[in-house]
Design an enzyme around this catalytic site. Structure first.
Site, PDB file in Angstrom:
ATOM      1  N   CYS A  89     -59.574 -42.467   2.365  1.00 23.21           N
ATOM      2  CA  CYS A  89     -59.818 -41.363   1.646  1.00 23.21           C
ATOM      3  C   CYS A  89     -61.275 -40.716   1.297  1.00 23.21           C
ATOM      4  O   CYS A  89     -62.098 -41.457   0.611  1.00 23.21           O
ATOM      5  CB  CYS A  89     -59.171 -40.931   0.689  1.00 23.21           C
ATOM      6  SG  CYS A  89     -57.234 -41.481   1.621  1.00 23.21           S
TER       7      CYS A  89
HETATM    8  N1  GLN Z   1     -53.503 -45.276   1.158  1.00 23.78           N
HETATM    9  C1  GLN Z   1     -53.647 -43.688   0.281  1.00 23.78           C
HETATM   10  C2  GLN Z   1     -52.919 -43.816   1.858  1.00 23.78           C
HETATM   11  O1  GLN Z   1     -52.555 -43.747   2.964  1.00 23.78           O
HETATM   12  C3  GLN Z   1     -55.069 -43.595   0.006  1.00 23.78           C
HETATM   13  C4  GLN Z   1     -55.699 -43.602   1.125  1.00 23.78           C
HETATM   14  C5  GLN Z   1     -56.842 -43.877   1.698  1.00 23.78           C
HETATM   15  O2  GLN Z   1     -58.298 -44.115   0.760  1.00 23.78           O
HETATM   16  N2  GLN Z   1     -57.690 -43.944   2.538  1.00 23.78           N
HETATM   17  O3  GLN Z   1     -53.275 -42.256   1.247  1.00 23.78           O
END
Ligand code: GLN
Length: 247
Positions: free
Chosen positions: A2
């Site tokens: 993210c």
């Molecule tokens: N683990 C978190 C999620 O699944 C954050 C994922 C991320 O940083 N891409 O949303």
């Protein structure tokens, strides 16, 4: 994984925070430039912002940000002095629905996590009793455990950065992971950096903490500073304090 940002400063529209910058969070949803894990951020998005009451407003969707015509029409009409926003690349084994998209919220707080817990099921079993028991703690995503752990500290009186640091230490002691977090209580914003970089921009008009400089590529992008891994930072009316997680 993210991309996310936190903002505190002069009133500005959600459009100017999330969509308008040349390398905005909006663009980072399909063309991030500094992302080390995952390639696009199309598994939902969310924006939380403060208005004239204690609790923030939160808007989330399970779809890519650019496919939401309703957000596109709202964003230019809403102004705020403080916000947390994220575009999501879902970690394998987590829920794809909107309840798993950041920001998480309860009471006055907003929270976002970039990364993944190396052993979420084990960490959850070990740590859930320490987490605040609110709906967002129960979302089907590793980030929700971190949120519940930080929230328990905030509700007990810890400041924003201290609560995030405590949540990071809890998980580092139970399998660890990439645990970079952003939070706000409407008066301050805070970050803890573990394994996923964030960058800080301070200007006359406000403070931004973001995965990627939102003007990446432009000459002004040099004004951003990457925070050190392990940094624990809080920005508010008293200025900026920065310490290290294990200090
Ligand atoms: N683990 C978190 C999620 O699944 C954050 C994922 C991320 O940083 N891409 O949303």
């Amino acid at each position: 994984m993210c991309r996310h940002l936190a903002y505190l400063g002069a009133q500005r529209t959600l459009q100017s925070l999330v969509v308008d910058p040349t390398h905005s969070l909006y663009e980072q949803s399909w063309a991030p430039r500094r992302q080390r894990h995952g390639t696009v951020n199309v598994d939902g998005f969310g924006v939380g912002w403060y208005v004239e009451r204690v609790e923030p407003v939160r808007y989330r969707r399970a779809q890519p940000i650019w496919t939401d015509a309703s957000f596109a029409s709202l964003a230019p009409t809403i102004s705020t002095t403080c916000a947390v926003a994220a575009v999501r690349s879902a970690t394998t084994g987590t829920s794809p629905d909107e309840s798993a998209a950041a920001p998480f919220t309860h009471g006055r707080w907003l929270f976002s996590h970039n990364g993944r817990l190396h052993d979420w099921p084990t960490a959850r079993r070990a740590l859930l009793a320490r987490a605040a028991d609110v709906p967002d703690t129960w979302a089907g995503v590793d980030s929700a455990l971190l949120f519940g752990l930080a929230l328990a500290r905030w509700e007990a009186g810890a400041n924003l950065a201290t609560g995030l640091a405590a949540a990071a230490r809890d998980v580092l002691d139970h399998g660890g992971g990439r645990l970079t977090m952003l939070a706000s209580d409407g008066r301050s914003i805070a970050a803890v950096v573990v394994g996923e970089p964030v960058h800080l921009l301070t200007s006359r008009t406000g403070v931004v903490i973001a995965s990627e400089p939102w003007d990446e590529g432009a000459p002004e992008a040099g004004r951003w500073r990457e925070l050190a891994d392990g940094a624990v930072l809080q920005a508010g009316a008293d200025g900026i304090t920065e310490t290290l997680l294990r200090a």
